[in-house]
Design an enzyme around this catalytic site. Structure first.
Site, PDB file in Angstrom:
ATOM      1  N   SER A   1       0.822  -1.208   0.000  1.00  0.00           N
ATOM      2  CA  SER A   1       0.000   0.000   0.000  1.00  0.00           C
ATOM      3  C   SER A   1       0.858   1.261   0.000  1.00  0.00           C
ATOM      4  O   SER A   1       1.640   1.505   0.926  1.00  0.00           O
ATOM      5  CB  SER A   1      -0.904   0.006   1.235  1.00  0.00           C
ATOM      6  OG  SER A   1      -1.497   1.271   1.353  1.00  0.00           O
TER       7      SER A   1
ATOM      8  N   HIS B   1      -1.113  -1.239  -4.310  1.00  0.00           N
ATOM      9  CA  HIS B   1      -2.391  -0.841  -3.708  1.00  0.00           C
ATOM     10  C   HIS B   1      -2.426   0.678  -3.550  1.00  0.00           C
ATOM     11  O   HIS B   1      -1.562   1.263  -2.896  1.00  0.00           O
ATOM     12  CB  HIS B   1      -2.507  -1.538  -2.350  1.00  0.00           C
ATOM     13  CG  HIS B   1      -3.809  -1.354  -1.651  1.00  0.00           C
ATOM     14  ND1 HIS B   1      -4.916  -2.138  -1.900  1.00  0.00           N
ATOM     15  CD2 HIS B   1      -4.187  -0.486  -0.679  1.00  0.00           C
ATOM     16  CE1 HIS B   1      -5.916  -1.766  -1.114  1.00  0.00           C
ATOM     17  NE2 HIS B   1      -5.501  -0.754  -0.359  1.00  0.00           N
TER      18      HIS B   1
ATOM     19  N   ASP C   1      -4.550   3.761  -2.174  1.00  0.00           N
ATOM     20  CA  ASP C   1      -5.628   4.153  -1.271  1.00  0.00           C
ATOM     21  C   ASP C   1      -6.104   5.560  -1.575  1.00  0.00           C
ATOM     22  O   ASP C   1      -5.408   6.533  -1.302  1.00  0.00           O
ATOM     23  CB  ASP C   1      -5.139   4.097   0.185  1.00  0.00           C
ATOM     24  CG  ASP C   1      -5.013   2.679   0.689  1.00  0.00           C
ATOM     25  OD1 ASP C   1      -6.001   1.937   0.613  1.00  0.00           O
ATOM     26  OD2 ASP C   1      -3.913   2.319   1.157  1.00  0.00           O
TER      27      ASP C   1
ATOM     28  N   MET D   1      -8.531   8.491  -0.644  1.00  0.00           N
ATOM     29  CA  MET D   1      -9.332   8.941   0.507  1.00  0.00           C
ATOM     30  C   MET D   1      -9.791  10.377   0.284  1.00  0.00           C
ATOM     31  O   MET D   1      -9.029  11.203  -0.226  1.00  0.00           O
ATOM     32  CB  MET D   1      -8.504   8.875   1.783  1.00  0.00           C
ATOM     33  CG  MET D   1      -7.933   7.502   2.077  1.00  0.00           C
ATOM     34  SD  MET D   1      -7.127   7.493   3.676  1.00  0.00           S
ATOM     35  CE  MET D   1      -6.467   5.829   3.700  1.00  0.00           C
TER      36      MET D   1
ATOM     37  N   HIS E   1      -8.124   1.184  -4.288  1.00  0.00           N
ATOM     38  CA  HIS E   1      -9.072   1.064  -3.178  1.00  0.00           C
ATOM     39  C   HIS E   1      -9.678   2.435  -2.895  1.00  0.00           C
ATOM     40  O   HIS E   1      -9.034   3.297  -2.292  1.00  0.00           O
ATOM     41  CB  HIS E   1      -8.304   0.528  -1.951  1.00  0.00           C
ATOM     42  CG  HIS E   1      -9.123   0.389  -0.713  1.00  0.00           C
ATOM     43  ND1 HIS E   1      -8.546   0.183   0.539  1.00  0.00           N
ATOM     44  CD2 HIS E   1     -10.459   0.390  -0.507  1.00  0.00           C
ATOM     45  CE1 HIS E   1      -9.507   0.092   1.445  1.00  0.00           C
ATOM     46  NE2 HIS E   1     -10.674   0.216   0.838  1.00  0.00           N
TER      47      HIS E   1
ATOM     48  N   MET F   1     -11.776   4.910  -1.005  1.00  0.00           N
ATOM     49  CA  MET F   1     -12.441   5.177   0.281  1.00  0.00           C
ATOM     50  C   MET F   1     -13.049   6.569   0.185  1.00  0.00           C
ATOM     51  O   MET F   1     -12.571   7.528   0.806  1.00  0.00           O
ATOM     52  CB  MET F   1     -11.429   5.065   1.425  1.00  0.00           C
ATOM     53  CG  MET F   1     -11.100   3.619   1.754  1.00  0.00           C
ATOM     54  SD  MET F   1      -9.608   3.464   2.730  1.00  0.00           S
ATOM     55  CE  MET F   1      -8.404   3.553   1.430  1.00  0.00           C
TER      56      MET F   1
ATOM     57  N   MET G   1     -11.917  -5.419   5.219  1.00  0.00           N
ATOM     58  CA  MET G   1     -11.067  -4.543   6.027  1.00  0.00           C
ATOM     59  C   MET G   1     -10.849  -5.173   7.400  1.00  0.00           C
ATOM     60  O   MET G   1     -11.794  -5.601   8.062  1.00  0.00           O
ATOM     61  CB  MET G   1     -11.712  -3.169   6.205  1.00  0.00           C
ATOM     62  CG  MET G   1     -11.861  -2.343   4.937  1.00  0.00           C
ATOM     63  SD  MET G   1     -10.312  -2.048   4.060  1.00  0.00           S
ATOM     64  CE  MET G   1      -9.372  -1.105   5.269  1.00  0.00           C
TER      65      MET G   1
ATOM     66  N   ASP H   1      -7.140  -6.201   4.154  1.00  0.00           N
ATOM     67  CA  ASP H   1      -6.409  -4.929   4.224  1.00  0.00           C
ATOM     68  C   ASP H   1      -6.453  -4.383   5.641  1.00  0.00           C
ATOM     69  O   ASP H   1      -7.537  -4.116   6.173  1.00  0.00           O
ATOM     70  CB  ASP H   1      -7.085  -3.953   3.245  1.00  0.00           C
ATOM     71  CG  ASP H   1      -6.368  -2.609   3.122  1.00  0.00           C
ATOM     72  OD1 ASP H   1      -5.297  -2.441   3.735  1.00  0.00           O
ATOM     73  OD2 ASP H   1      -6.902  -1.737   2.406  1.00  0.00           O
TER      74      ASP H   1
HETATM   75  C1  DX5 Z   1      -6.271   1.806   5.456  1.00  0.00           C
HETATM   76  C2  DX5 Z   1      -5.831   1.460   4.080  1.00  0.00           C
HETATM   77  C3  DX5 Z   1      -4.770   0.443   4.024  1.00  0.00           C
HETATM   78  C4  DX5 Z   1      -3.484   0.833   4.708  1.00  0.00           C
HETATM   79  C5  DX5 Z   1      -2.992  -0.409   5.379  1.00  0.00           C
HETATM   80  O1  DX5 Z   1      -7.477   2.460   5.425  1.00  0.00           O
HETATM   81  O2  DX5 Z   1      -6.913   0.990   3.307  1.00  0.00           O
HETATM   82  O3  DX5 Z   1      -4.509  -0.016   2.707  1.00  0.00           O
HETATM   83  O4  DX5 Z   1      -2.507   1.330   3.858  1.00  0.00           O
HETATM   84  O5  DX5 Z   1      -1.909  -0.096   6.161  1.00  0.00           O
HETATM   85  P1  DX5 Z   1      -1.253  -1.149   7.163  1.00  0.00           P
HETATM   86  O6  DX5 Z   1      -0.834  -2.334   6.344  1.00  0.00           O
HETATM   87  O7  DX5 Z   1      -0.107  -0.404   7.739  1.00  0.00           O
HETATM   88  O8  DX5 Z   1      -2.297  -1.515   8.179  1.00  0.00           O
HETATM   89 ZN    ZN Z   2      -6.403   0.049   1.365  1.00  0.00          ZN
END
Ligand code: DX5
Ligand code: ZN
Length: 222
Positions: free
Chosen positions: A10, A34, A36, A38, A67, A69, A141, A176
């Protein structure tokens, strides 16, 4: 038969000022990168959007695992598709954020990209059973979405097992949050075949070696 385990580092835990380098470092050992996304609404954090996804795609080094969010992802799906995702990339959004998940899973599929749905810790797996067949990835998650480095929630494993029972060979069950060399064994035993890891990879001095180590930690059970 041995199940192939996919590892998806990620970028959230990478150095944001050196994203290209962060992708290059892991591209030889990881299966996906990956990303993320947000929006500071669906989660209390803000990262990047379509221009950065397009830039990562243009590097042409590794498959993307996007991903989302974000609130009402349907409104923005076209923008992410236009970022250049193709048939080997995943575009995953949250079930809780989109009242018409079915419509947008189909839209992603029709655009030639692999659709996925994600569920937060508080959402039962049963809620997505009816749309499961439309997904190439179900992302469970194991932390509250928003931040890296949180503690792994082992009690989510019943969802992973339930998803695995329904999964056809082309469907990927992803986990994740809090995945590391120890918890990877738990998630693979439960039936996951895509492991997202941020801090356990980019938090290490040698991210490529961290991927190899995670993979090794599950070879006897996959
Ligand atoms: C959190 C993200 C994850 C995050 C995971 O909301 O969706 O992808 O990067 O991080 P770790 O592996 O450090 O928990
Ligand atoms: Zn993620």
């Amino acid at each position: 038969m041995q199940k192939a385990i996919n590892i998806s580092p990620s970028l959230l835990s990478a150095d944001m000022a050196r994203l290209a380098e962060a992708v290059e470092i892991v591209a030889g050992d990881a299966d996906y990168i990956h990303c993320d996304v947000m929006d500071d609404h669906f989660v209390p954090n803000l990262t990047f959007g379509p221009p950065v996804i397009a830039a990562v795609k243009r590097l042409n080094l590794i498959k993307l695992d996007v991903h989302l969010m974000i609130e009402s992802p349907g409104r923005r799906i076209e923008d992410y598709l236009k970022a250049g995702l193709d048939k080997d990339d995943f575009l995953v959004f949250h079930f809780e954020a989109e009242p018409d998940s079915e419509k947008y899973l189909k839209l992603i599929r029709n655009a030639g990209v692999r659709p996925g749905i994600s569920i937060k810790p508080g959402t039962p797996f049963e809620n997505v059973k009816d749309i499961f067949h439309l997904c190439d990835q179900v992302l469970i998650m194991t932390v509250e979405p928003g931040f890296g480095g949180q503690k792994f929630m082992e009690d989510m494993m019943s969802k992973v097992s339930a998803a695995r029972k329904l999964a056809k060979p082309h469907q990927i069950i992803a986990v994740d949050g809090g995945v590391d060399i120890n918890t990877a064994r738990i998630v693979v035993k439960a039936g996951a075949d895509l492991l997202v890891a941020g801090s356990a990879i980019y938090g290490k001095d040698d991210p490529a070696k961290a991927i190899v180590d995670i993979r090794k930690s599950v070879t006897d059970i996959s």
